[in-house]
Write an enzyme that holds these catalytic residues in place. Structure first.
Site, PDB file in Angstrom:
ATOM      1  N   CYS A   1       0.842  -1.210   0.000  1.00 33.06           N
ATOM      2  CA  CYS A   1       0.000   0.000   0.000  1.00 33.06           C
ATOM      3  C   CYS A   1       0.874   1.256   0.000  1.00 33.06           C
ATOM      4  O   CYS A   1       0.543   2.252  -0.654  1.00 33.06           O
ATOM      5  CB  CYS A   1      -0.918   0.020   1.217  1.00 33.06           C
TER       6      CYS A   1
ATOM      7  N   ARG B   1      -7.749  -4.070  -3.069  1.00 33.02           N
ATOM      8  CA  ARG B   1      -7.250  -2.916  -3.843  1.00 33.02           C
ATOM      9  C   ARG B   1      -8.248  -2.643  -4.965  1.00 33.02           C
ATOM     10  O   ARG B   1      -8.102  -3.149  -6.084  1.00 33.02           O
ATOM     11  CB  ARG B   1      -5.867  -3.233  -4.430  1.00 33.02           C
TER      12      ARG B   1
HETATM   13  C1  BEZ Z   1       0.656  -4.624   1.836  1.00 39.00           C
HETATM   14  O1  BEZ Z   1       1.862  -4.805   1.923  1.00 39.00           O
HETATM   15  O2  BEZ Z   1       0.180  -3.544   1.510  1.00 39.00           O
HETATM   16  C2  BEZ Z   1      -0.251  -5.757   2.140  1.00 39.00           C
HETATM   17  C3  BEZ Z   1       0.164  -7.039   1.827  1.00 39.00           C
HETATM   18  C4  BEZ Z   1      -0.692  -8.109   2.102  1.00 39.00           C
HETATM   19  C5  BEZ Z   1      -1.937  -7.875   2.674  1.00 39.00           C
HETATM   20  C6  BEZ Z   1      -2.354  -6.578   2.955  1.00 39.00           C
HETATM   21  C7  BEZ Z   1      -1.512  -5.504   2.675  1.00 39.00           C
END
Ligand code: BEZ
Length: 224
Positions: free
Chosen positions: A55, A132
């Site tokens: 993110c 997302r």
């Molecule tokens: C992230 O790194 O943004 C992320 C990775 C896996 C699940 C949720 C967020």
């Protein structure tokens, strides 16, 4: 199947070319409603959680591309199931550690009301975090494009600039755009509706490989 099971298995999704679900929500820039964006394009996007690495890379890319979205009359609005305090702390960390200012508001959606109305909660991924999800909403408030990505894989922000420009080009010129179209490239002339149209277009100025497959350069059209 009872209603609850059905709801958890089939999240309600908004539909293309219908009004995007309305909302009024607390954000890092104060209250925002969908109606605040009338007359401008809006990219509403969700992320799973603040202080997560994928993110963070997406927020850095959205922030760097912000001037390009603004130049296309488009605002950005983020969302996650986190508090405004978490959003503030995370954006401050992005500024401090990555030297990037996040210039757009982020919705606090602790009730998940906005997330559910847009289908951002996909139980196959998580019951408590948004995936997302990205929605392109036009100046009349209609949903024009949406894309869902899983938690594990970040989006290409360049793709949202591309589809925004493609939608604006389709609206302005009544044309379609081919795979991976970029500004300046030839566009697709919509298929003919009648046999007479099909004959006429083969004799016209468009670049036709066959009656159903005609391309047009908007640049030469603009200069002639
Ligand atoms: C992230 O790194 O943004 C992320 C990775 C896996 C699940 C949720 C967020």
């Amino acid at each position: 199947m009872n209603t609850q099971t059905q709801e958890s298995q089939c999240p309600s999704m908004p539909r293309l070319n219908e009004p995007a679900p309305d909302f009024t929500a607390k954000t890092t820039h104060g209250m925002r409603s969908l109606s605040d964006y009338r007359g401008r394009w809006l990219i509403l996007f969700s992320h799973p959680a603040d202080f997560t690495p994928v993110c963070t890379t997406e927020f850095i890319a959205f922030s760097k591309a912000y001037p390009q979205f603004q130049a296309l009359n488009c605002d950005l609005l983020g969302l996650s199931i986190d508090s405004t305090f978490a959003h503030i702390a995370w954006t401050r960390t992005i500024r401090e550690k990555f030297g990037v200012e996040v210039p757009f508001p982020i919705i606090e959606d602790l009730s998940m009301q906005v997330a559910h109305s847009y289908g951002m909660i996909q139980p196959g991924e998580s019951d408590t975090s948004a995936v997302r999800a990205t929605y392109v909403i036009d100046p009349e408030g209609k949903l024009r494009a949406m894309v869902l990505y899983p938690m594990t894989n970040g989006r290409s922000i360049a793709e949202f600039l591309r589809i925004l420009k493609a939608l604006q080009t389709s609206d302005a010129h009544g044309v379609a755009t081919p795979e991976n179209w970029k500004e300046g490239e030839a566009v697709i002339v919509p298929p003919p509706a009648t046999t007479a149209d099909a004959d006429a277009r083969m004799a016209g100025e468009d670049e036709c490989t066959d009656w159903f497959f005609c391309k047009r350069s908007l640049e030469s059209a603009a200069t002639t």
